[in-house]
Design a protein around this motif. Sequence first.
Motif, mmCIF file in Angstrom:
data_model
loop_
_atom_site.group_PDB
_atom_site.id
_atom_site.type_symbol
_atom_site.label_atom_id
_atom_site.label_comp_id
_atom_site.label_asym_id
_atom_site.label_seq_id
_atom_site.Cartn_x
_atom_site.Cartn_y
_atom_site.Cartn_z
ATOM 1 N N LYS A 79 28.905 -31.344 -34.038
ATOM 2 C CA LYS A 79 29.939 -31.994 -33.227
ATOM 3 C C LYS A 79 29.489 -33.417 -32.903
ATOM 4 N N SER A 80 30.443 -34.313 -32.793
ATOM 5 C CA SER A 80 30.117 -35.700 -32.461
ATOM 6 C C SER A 80 29.905 -35.846 -30.952
ATOM 7 N N SER A 81 29.332 -36.974 -30.558
ATOM 8 C CA SER A 81 29.164 -37.254 -29.126
ATOM 9 C C SER A 81 30.507 -37.284 -28.420
ATOM 10 N N ASP A 82 31.541 -37.820 -29.089
ATOM 11 C CA ASP A 82 32.882 -37.853 -28.491
ATOM 12 C C ASP A 82 33.413 -36.447 -28.249
ATOM 13 N N MET A 83 33.169 -35.532 -29.182
ATOM 14 C CA MET A 83 33.621 -34.149 -29.010
ATOM 15 C C MET A 83 32.876 -33.473 -27.857
ATOM 16 N N VAL A 84 31.588 -33.770 -27.740
ATOM 17 C CA VAL A 84 30.782 -33.210 -26.652
ATOM 18 C C VAL A 84 31.295 -33.731 -25.309
ATOM 19 N N LYS A 85 31.564 -35.042 -25.236
ATOM 20 C CA LYS A 85 32.090 -35.632 -23.999
ATOM 21 C C LYS A 85 33.467 -35.058 -23.656
ATOM 22 N N ALA A 86 34.298 -34.842 -24.669
ATOM 23 C CA ALA A 86 35.638 -34.295 -24.431
ATOM 24 C C ALA A 86 35.542 -32.881 -23.879
ATOM 25 N N TYR A 112 33.061 -31.677 -22.150
ATOM 26 C CA TYR A 112 32.604 -31.834 -20.771
ATOM 27 C C TYR A 112 33.756 -32.245 -19.859
ATOM 28 N N SER A 113 34.562 -33.208 -20.294
ATOM 29 C CA SER A 113 35.635 -33.700 -19.424
ATOM 30 C C SER A 113 36.672 -32.617 -19.146
ATOM 31 N N MET A 114 36.843 -31.688 -20.076
ATOM 32 C CA MET A 114 37.796 -30.597 -19.855
ATOM 33 C C MET A 114 37.213 -29.495 -18.984
ATOM 34 N N HIS A 115 35.876 -29.360 -18.973
ATOM 35 C CA HIS A 115 35.236 -28.267 -18.248
ATOM 36 C C HIS A 115 34.193 -28.759 -17.257
ATOM 37 N N GLY A 116 34.243 -30.014 -16.890
ATOM 38 C CA GLY A 116 33.220 -30.625 -16.050
ATOM 39 C C GLY A 116 32.994 -29.949 -14.719
ATOM 40 N N VAL A 117 34.035 -29.558 -14.022
ATOM 41 C CA VAL A 117 33.886 -28.941 -12.703
ATOM 42 C C VAL A 117 33.106 -27.644 -12.812
ATOM 43 N N SER A 118 33.467 -26.788 -13.760
ATOM 44 C CA SER A 118 32.760 -25.519 -13.899
ATOM 45 C C SER A 118 31.337 -25.743 -14.392
ATOM 46 N N LEU A 119 31.108 -26.754 -15.216
ATOM 47 C CA LEU A 119 29.749 -27.043 -15.679
ATOM 48 C C LEU A 119 28.867 -27.511 -14.533
ATOM 49 N N ARG A 120 29.408 -28.360 -13.671
ATOM 50 C CA ARG A 120 28.615 -28.835 -12.529
ATOM 51 C C ARG A 120 28.237 -27.678 -11.622
ATOM 52 N N SER A 121 29.119 -26.703 -11.459
ATOM 53 C CA SER A 121 28.779 -25.566 -10.597
ATOM 54 C C SER A 121 27.726 -24.680 -11.252
ATOM 55 N N ILE A 122 27.748 -24.575 -12.585
ATOM 56 C CA ILE A 122 26.725 -23.800 -13.288
ATOM 57 C C ILE A 122 25.360 -24.445 -13.106
ATOM 58 N N THR A 175 42.645 -33.092 -28.560
ATOM 59 C CA THR A 175 42.486 -33.636 -29.901
ATOM 60 C C THR A 175 41.060 -34.139 -30.097
ATOM 61 N N ALA A 176 40.480 -34.732 -29.084
ATOM 62 C CA ALA A 176 39.121 -35.253 -29.177
ATOM 63 C C ALA A 176 38.086 -34.141 -29.338
ATOM 64 N N LEU A 177 38.445 -32.920 -28.946
ATOM 65 C CA LEU A 177 37.516 -31.798 -29.085
ATOM 66 C C LEU A 177 37.246 -31.458 -30.539
ATOM 67 N N GLY A 178 38.148 -31.852 -31.422
ATOM 68 C CA GLY A 178 37.967 -31.539 -32.833
ATOM 69 C C GLY A 178 38.336 -30.089 -33.111
ATOM 70 N N ALA A 179 37.758 -29.569 -34.184
ATOM 71 C CA ALA A 179 38.027 -28.176 -34.563
ATOM 72 C C ALA A 179 37.529 -27.229 -33.473
ATOM 73 N N PRO A 196 52.931 -36.927 -18.104
ATOM 74 C CA PRO A 196 52.213 -35.674 -17.833
ATOM 75 C C PRO A 196 51.896 -34.938 -19.134
ATOM 76 N N GLY A 197 50.668 -34.420 -19.210
ATOM 77 C CA GLY A 197 50.262 -33.646 -20.376
ATOM 78 C C GLY A 197 49.686 -34.463 -21.510
ATOM 79 N N LEU A 198 49.953 -35.778 -21.535
ATOM 80 C CA LEU A 198 49.471 -36.603 -22.644
ATOM 81 C C LEU A 198 47.956 -36.743 -22.611
ATOM 82 N N THR A 199 47.391 -36.951 -21.428
ATOM 83 C CA THR A 199 45.944 -37.083 -21.321
ATOM 84 C C THR A 199 45.265 -35.802 -21.771
ATOM 85 N N LYS A 200 45.786 -34.663 -21.358
ATOM 86 C CA LYS A 200 45.209 -33.388 -21.766
ATOM 87 C C LYS A 200 45.295 -33.232 -23.286
#
Length: 71
Positions: free
Chosen positions: A48-55, A57-67, A13-17, A4-8
């Motif tokens: 930002k890199s594509s990986d940072m952008v994807k990260a 999104y993956s952390m905020h995907g639900v709220s982004l889809r509702s927007i 970390t993938a988000l970068g600075a 638990p917590g490792l994926t988060k």
Amino acid sequence: MDPPGLTKKRKSTALGAKWSKDELMHFYEAYHRHGKDWKKIRAAVGHKSSDMVKALYSMHGVSLRSIVNVY
């Protein structure tokens, strides 16, 4: 299976600075326009890199889809 917590932690970390308010605003606007076209979103955000952008999104995907569904 990850402990638990490792994926988060990996995603954080993938988000970068820390993302600035301007970068987040550009991200949200680009996501609204381009959906999951990470290359176009990365270009709109700037430093930002594509990986940072994807990260982000993956952390905020639900709220982004509702927007996007509101528009």
